[in-house]
Motif scaffolding. Structure first.
Motif, PDB file in Angstrom:
ATOM      1  N   CYS A  44       0.826  -1.208   0.000  1.00  0.00           N
ATOM      2  CA  CYS A  44       0.000   0.000   0.000  1.00  0.00           C
ATOM      3  C   CYS A  44       0.866   1.266   0.000  1.00  0.00           C
ATOM      4  O   CYS A  44       1.574   1.564   0.970  1.00  0.00           O
ATOM      5  CB  CYS A  44      -0.929   0.005   1.215  1.00  0.00           C
ATOM      6  SG  CYS A  44      -1.969   1.461   1.277  1.00  0.00           S
ATOM      7  N   TYR A  47       0.060   3.561   2.892  1.00  0.00           N
ATOM      8  CA  TYR A  47       0.665   3.153   4.160  1.00  0.00           C
ATOM      9  C   TYR A  47       2.095   3.721   4.248  1.00  0.00           C
ATOM     10  O   TYR A  47       2.499   4.264   5.282  1.00  0.00           O
ATOM     11  CB  TYR A  47       0.697   1.617   4.273  1.00  0.00           C
ATOM     12  CG  TYR A  47       1.450   1.130   5.486  1.00  0.00           C
ATOM     13  CD1 TYR A  47       0.808   0.998   6.711  1.00  0.00           C
ATOM     14  CD2 TYR A  47       2.829   0.869   5.420  1.00  0.00           C
ATOM     15  CE1 TYR A  47       1.511   0.613   7.841  1.00  0.00           C
ATOM     16  CE2 TYR A  47       3.538   0.484   6.544  1.00  0.00           C
ATOM     17  CZ  TYR A  47       2.869   0.348   7.750  1.00  0.00           C
ATOM     18  OH  TYR A  47       3.577  -0.019   8.861  1.00  0.00           O
ATOM     19  N   ARG A 217      -6.097   4.773  -1.558  1.00  0.00           N
ATOM     20  CA  ARG A 217      -6.133   3.620  -0.657  1.00  0.00           C
ATOM     21  C   ARG A 217      -5.874   2.330  -1.445  1.00  0.00           C
ATOM     22  O   ARG A 217      -6.197   2.247  -2.627  1.00  0.00           O
ATOM     23  CB  ARG A 217      -7.502   3.505   0.014  1.00  0.00           C
ATOM     24  CG  ARG A 217      -7.784   4.592   1.004  1.00  0.00           C
ATOM     25  CD  ARG A 217      -9.146   4.438   1.626  1.00  0.00           C
ATOM     26  NE  ARG A 217     -10.226   4.568   0.645  1.00  0.00           N
ATOM     27  CZ  ARG A 217     -11.516   4.611   0.954  1.00  0.00           C
ATOM     28  NH1 ARG A 217     -11.888   4.534   2.209  1.00  0.00           N
ATOM     29  NH2 ARG A 217     -12.427   4.747   0.032  1.00  0.00           N
ATOM     30  N   LEU A 218      -5.353   1.357  -0.761  1.00  0.00           N
ATOM     31  CA  LEU A 218      -5.140   0.049  -1.385  1.00  0.00           C
ATOM     32  C   LEU A 218      -6.486  -0.590  -1.707  1.00  0.00           C
ATOM     33  O   LEU A 218      -6.644  -1.267  -2.723  1.00  0.00           O
ATOM     34  CB  LEU A 218      -4.365  -0.845  -0.402  1.00  0.00           C
ATOM     35  CG  LEU A 218      -3.963  -2.225  -0.865  1.00  0.00           C
ATOM     36  CD1 LEU A 218      -2.931  -2.139  -1.983  1.00  0.00           C
ATOM     37  CD2 LEU A 218      -3.385  -3.024   0.297  1.00  0.00           C
ATOM     38  N   GLN A 226      -5.733  -6.692   3.981  1.00  0.00           N
ATOM     39  CA  GLN A 226      -4.523  -5.924   4.302  1.00  0.00           C
ATOM     40  C   GLN A 226      -4.851  -4.636   5.073  1.00  0.00           C
ATOM     41  O   GLN A 226      -3.980  -4.056   5.705  1.00  0.00           O
ATOM     42  CB  GLN A 226      -3.755  -5.594   3.024  1.00  0.00           C
ATOM     43  CG  GLN A 226      -2.943  -6.776   2.531  1.00  0.00           C
ATOM     44  CD  GLN A 226      -2.791  -6.787   1.031  1.00  0.00           C
ATOM     45  OE1 GLN A 226      -3.721  -6.455   0.292  1.00  0.00           O
ATOM     46  NE2 GLN A 226      -1.609  -7.159   0.561  1.00  0.00           N
ATOM     47  N   CYS A 227      -6.104  -4.203   4.996  1.00  0.00           N
ATOM     48  CA  CYS A 227      -6.505  -2.987   5.711  1.00  0.00           C
ATOM     49  C   CYS A 227      -6.945  -3.302   7.146  1.00  0.00           C
ATOM     50  O   CYS A 227      -6.755  -2.488   8.047  1.00  0.00           O
ATOM     51  CB  CYS A 227      -7.653  -2.294   4.991  1.00  0.00           C
ATOM     52  SG  CYS A 227      -7.202  -1.604   3.390  1.00  0.00           S
ATOM     53  N   CYS A 230      -4.312  -2.942   9.648  1.00  0.00           N
ATOM     54  CA  CYS A 230      -3.385  -1.830   9.415  1.00  0.00           C
ATOM     55  C   CYS A 230      -3.541  -0.756  10.496  1.00  0.00           C
ATOM     56  O   CYS A 230      -4.656  -0.424  10.919  1.00  0.00           O
ATOM     57  CB  CYS A 230      -3.656  -1.225   8.040  1.00  0.00           C
ATOM     58  SG  CYS A 230      -2.620   0.194   7.666  1.00  0.00           S
ATOM     59  N   CYS A 236      -8.196   5.632   7.209  1.00  0.00           N
ATOM     60  CA  CYS A 236      -8.628   5.340   5.833  1.00  0.00           C
ATOM     61  C   CYS A 236     -10.092   4.945   5.738  1.00  0.00           C
ATOM     62  O   CYS A 236     -10.752   5.233   4.747  1.00  0.00           O
ATOM     63  CB  CYS A 236      -7.790   4.206   5.249  1.00  0.00           C
ATOM     64  SG  CYS A 236      -6.080   4.650   4.977  1.00  0.00           S
TER      65      CYS A 236
HETATM   66  S1  SF4 Z   1      -5.854   0.900   5.898  1.00  0.00           S
HETATM   67 FE1  SF4 Z   1      -5.560  -0.013   3.877  1.00  0.00          FE
HETATM   68  S2  SF4 Z   1      -5.540   1.713   2.477  1.00  0.00           S
HETATM   69 FE2  SF4 Z   1      -5.194   2.523   4.522  1.00  0.00          FE
HETATM   70  S3  SF4 Z   1      -2.978   2.631   4.749  1.00  0.00           S
HETATM   71 FE3  SF4 Z   1      -3.642   0.695   5.589  1.00  0.00          FE
HETATM   72  S4  SF4 Z   1      -3.454  -0.765   3.902  1.00  0.00           S
HETATM   73 FE4  SF4 Z   1      -3.424   1.268   3.020  1.00  0.00          FE
END
Ligand code: SF4
Ligand code: SF4
Length: 358
Positions: A44, A47, A217-218, A226-227, A230, A236
């Motif tokens: 990302c 990120y 955003r990813l 993956q979010c 995070c 986000c």
């Molecule tokens: S929440 Fe998702 S989109 Fe936001 S920084 Fe983390 S990986 Fe990236």
């Protein structure tokens, strides 16, 4: 439901005391000033940008910090084991090499192998050491490092380019050393340089670090795998009520730029270079970068060259001037955290807080 008796011999108090002691002793309060090769392969871009821009600092508890310490200490054992096996390895532990790729991207490989890898005794290798839990280790055995741990693979690709540039001759092999924390089993993999990919990874990191605007955003899905875990999830994917607000430091300020020459500058002060220690200070001149406060609408006509006018929903949508001639970022944050319903609830800080120094 069966009643569970708590063993009276278990000392919860000691457990808490040890965790707390580790927290204060092991946490390193200073964030990295650069984008490290160890994270540059993160999928990302946002990120990486938020991490580099010191949007927020992840504080780990005592248990996690002890886990990191164990990983660090493991390096000594790995070096010893490699040397016992006849490998000539240099630049380890406190003597690591620094590869400065420019544009704020820097890497420090765990070691540099001059010779002695049995399959190819005369070949130099960049070395990376990683500790794994049982599941992660078995995934690695099954898939190999490129697929199982793409960030580690990316780190080694950067390392090979860095060594080639530093030593002036081609270094196109890396040795990945993984150890299973549960069983002490080793996994070794020799990784080849993929030059095209390596340069692409470095360029991506440089572009992210020097970007003035937040990357996309990813995923737009809050439950994207993956979010979900995070650190920036609430920023986000949160709503206005729970969206994380940025820390106040130079890197979250709209006047900050990370330039391509590797320097950080302030547009408000004639593009003067800002020393690293000063960047972390909470300066009175700070103005929130609009991309870091996405719920605050900019009142462009009321903004000036030195300040930004925002309509702030947490303050009843009142328009507030952030910066010179208006309110400092701290004053605004204090008002929001204090539950002020409007801009009238903003309290001025004392004149002593008005110092700017770097
Ligand atoms: S929440 Fe998702 S989109 Fe936001 S920084 Fe983390 S990986 Fe990236
Ligand atoms: S010195 Fe002040 S205006 Fe300049 S980047 Fe830092 S906080 Fe922003």
């Amino acid at each position: 439901m069966a009643k569970v008796d708590i063993n009276p011999n278990i000392s919860i108090t000691l457990q808490r005391a040890v965790d707390e002691a580790a927290f204060w002793k092991l946490q390193d309060g200073r964030p990295r000033t650069y984008l490290g090769a160890s994270i540059i392969g993160h999928p990302c871009a946002r990120y990486l940008w938020l991490s580099f821009r010191w949007f927020g600092f992840e504080l780990f508890d005592g248990r996690m910090l002890r886990l990191f310490r164990r990983g660090k200490r493991e390096e000594e054992t790995i070096v010893e084991d490699l040397r016992d096996a006849g490998i000539v390895i240099e630049h380890v532990l406190d003597d690591q090499l620094t590869f400065d790729f420019g544009c704020h991207v820097i890497g420090h490989p765990d070691g540099f192998i001059k010779s002695g890898v049995p399959e190819t005794p005369k070949t130099e290798h960049i070395a990376e050491f990683k500790t794994h839990n049982d599941d992660s280790f078995h995934e690695l055995l099954k898939l190999g490092v490129k697929e199982a741990k793409p960030m580690h693979w990316a780190q080694m690709q950067c390392g090979m380019i860095g060594a080639t540039r530093l030593f002036g001759h081609q270094v196109n092999r890396a040795l990945y050393v993984a150890i299973n924390k549960n069983t002490d089993e080793y996994y070794f993999e020799r990784v080849r340089l993929d030059e095209g990919k390596a340069l692409e990874i470095i360029k991506r990191g440089q572009d992210i670090a020097t970007d003035d605007y937040i990357p996309l955003r990813l995923s737009s899905k809050p439950d994207w795998y993956q979010c979900k875990l995070c650190f920036f999830h609430d920023f986000c994917h949160g709503s206005i009520e729970n969206r994380t607000l940025p820390e106040i430091n130079c890197r979250t300020c709209c006047h900050f730029t990370a330039d391509k020459d590797g320097k950080c500058r302030c547009a408000l002060f004639d593009n003067a270079e800002i020393p690293a220690e000063a960047q972390l200070k909470e300066q009175y001149c700070h103005v929130f970068h609009p991309d870091m406060v996405p719920d605050w609408a900019q009142a462009t006509k009321l903004s000036t060259e030195t300040s930004m006018a925002y309509s702030i929903p947490q303050l009843g949508d009142d328009i507030v001037l952030n910066g010179a001639g208006g309110y400092s970022s701290r004053e605004i944050i204090d008002a929001i955290k204090g539950g002020a319903a409007s801009a009238a609830g903003i309290k001025r800080l004392s004149e002593e807080d008005n110092n700017i120094s770097f």
